[in-house]
Design a protein around this motif. Structure first.
Motif, PDB file in Angstrom:
ATOM      1  N   TYR A  45     -30.774 -35.161   7.232  1.00 27.48           N
ATOM      2  CA  TYR A  45     -30.571 -34.957   8.663  1.00 27.48           C
ATOM      3  C   TYR A  45     -29.259 -34.206   8.860  1.00 27.48           C
ATOM      4  O   TYR A  45     -28.172 -34.757   8.669  1.00 27.48           O
ATOM      5  N   TYR A  46     -29.375 -32.919   9.214  1.00 29.23           N
ATOM      6  CA  TYR A  46     -28.202 -32.075   9.462  1.00 29.23           C
ATOM      7  C   TYR A  46     -27.167 -32.192   8.335  1.00 29.23           C
ATOM      8  O   TYR A  46     -25.987 -32.465   8.570  1.00 29.23           O
ATOM      9  N   GLY A  47     -27.607 -32.006   7.123  1.00 27.66           N
ATOM     10  CA  GLY A  47     -26.699 -31.988   5.990  1.00 27.66           C
ATOM     11  C   GLY A  47     -26.360 -33.342   5.411  1.00 27.66           C
ATOM     12  O   GLY A  47     -25.720 -33.433   4.367  1.00 27.66           O
ATOM     13  N   GLU A  48     -26.770 -34.418   6.082  1.00 25.39           N
ATOM     14  CA  GLU A  48     -26.519 -35.756   5.557  1.00 25.39           C
ATOM     15  C   GLU A  48     -27.798 -36.304   4.931  1.00 25.39           C
ATOM     16  O   GLU A  48     -28.905 -36.011   5.389  1.00 25.39           O
ATOM     17  N   ALA A  49     -27.641 -37.115   3.886  1.00 22.07           N
ATOM     18  CA  ALA A  49     -28.796 -37.702   3.203  1.00 22.07           C
ATOM     19  C   ALA A  49     -28.645 -39.210   3.153  1.00 22.07           C
ATOM     20  O   ALA A  49     -27.585 -39.727   2.776  1.00 22.07           O
ATOM     21  N   THR A  50     -29.679 -39.928   3.567  1.00 26.13           N
ATOM     22  CA  THR A  50     -29.691 -41.389   3.502  1.00 26.13           C
ATOM     23  C   THR A  50     -31.024 -41.825   2.911  1.00 26.13           C
ATOM     24  O   THR A  50     -32.042 -41.130   3.051  1.00 26.13           O
ATOM     25  N   PHE A  51     -31.016 -42.994   2.270  1.00 26.99           N
ATOM     26  CA  PHE A  51     -32.251 -43.519   1.703  1.00 26.99           C
ATOM     27  C   PHE A  51     -33.068 -44.235   2.771  1.00 26.99           C
ATOM     28  O   PHE A  51     -32.514 -44.885   3.657  1.00 26.99           O
ATOM     29  N   GLN A  52     -34.384 -44.112   2.679  1.00 25.50           N
ATOM     30  CA  GLN A  52     -35.291 -44.873   3.537  1.00 25.50           C
ATOM     31  C   GLN A  52     -36.097 -45.795   2.641  1.00 25.50           C
ATOM     32  O   GLN A  52     -36.730 -45.352   1.675  1.00 25.50           O
ATOM     33  N   ASP A  53     -36.053 -47.080   2.964  1.00 21.10           N
ATOM     34  CA  ASP A  53     -36.735 -48.089   2.156  1.00 21.10           C
ATOM     35  C   ASP A  53     -38.150 -48.289   2.678  1.00 21.10           C
ATOM     36  O   ASP A  53     -38.360 -48.775   3.783  1.00 21.10           O
TER      37      ASP A  53
END
Length: 195
Positions: A45-53
């Motif tokens: 999302y707009y250059g940021e990365a997060t994990f989705q469980d």
């Protein structure tokens, strides 16, 4: 890398998540792909990365059949409605589109006179099959029949022998509701045992 495909995710104002997976054209947008359940995804999302469980998501393959069976002295008449929901609908739509023998495999009873499908191409709705069949009664004194005859189509997907654990990502839920009407001058001798 363990990341082998992209899925578009959209969350509307009410918090409902939508998934666009171009690999499965038969799935509604509100169902995440079955093969990612129990795994992790990576959100960009707009250059940021997060994990989705996705390990907490529970997907079901649901089938509900409603049978109305009318017994006369000459024949057995049955009207059946089968409702495929969630991934039950996804798999059945795919089978109907890609397998010319899908109906015969699903309803192998040769006494079925008609099959009508509802919402066959609307991915956001349950898929419904309506069918009817008649069986001639050759013995007017005693009638024996299988109330599951039109809808008893289960086949074991596994071979007789296998050496590894089997993991099912989808919970299967199958319900059968049957109403039987008999002539006034008949009595019920035996009924199926509970299992």
């Amino acid at each position: 890398s363990n990341f082998n495909h992209f899925i578009w995710k959209y969350t509307d104002e009410s918090g409902i998540e939508y998934f666009i997976d171009i690999r499965n054209k038969y799935a509604p947008l509100t169902l995440p792909p079955a093969d990612i359940i129990g795994d992790l995804g990576l959100n960009f999302y707009y250059g940021e990365a997060t994990f989705q469980d996705f390990s907490k998501n529970v997907l079901t393959k649901k089938t509900e059949s409603i049978s109305n069976i009318n017994i006369t002295e000459n024949e057995i008449i049955s009207d059946v409605q089968v409702i495929f929901s969630d991934y039950g609908a996804v798999e059945m739509r795919k089978s109907l589109k890609e397998n010319v023998n899908a109906e015969k495999e699903l309803f192998p009873n040769k006494s079925i006179s008609s099959i009508e499908w509802k919402d066959k191409n609307d991915m956001e709705k349950d898929l419904i099959a309506k069918l009817s069949y008649k069986i001639k009664n050759t013995n007017s004194e005693e009638i024996t029949f299988n109330p599951f005859e039109a809808i008893n189509n289960y086949k074991n997907p596994l071979n007789e022998k296998y050496e590894f654990d089997i993991e099912f990502s989808l919970l299967e839920n199958e319900e059968k509701k049957i109403t039987i009407s008999i002539p006034e001058n008949y009595t019920v001798k035996t009924i199926p045992e509970n299992v």
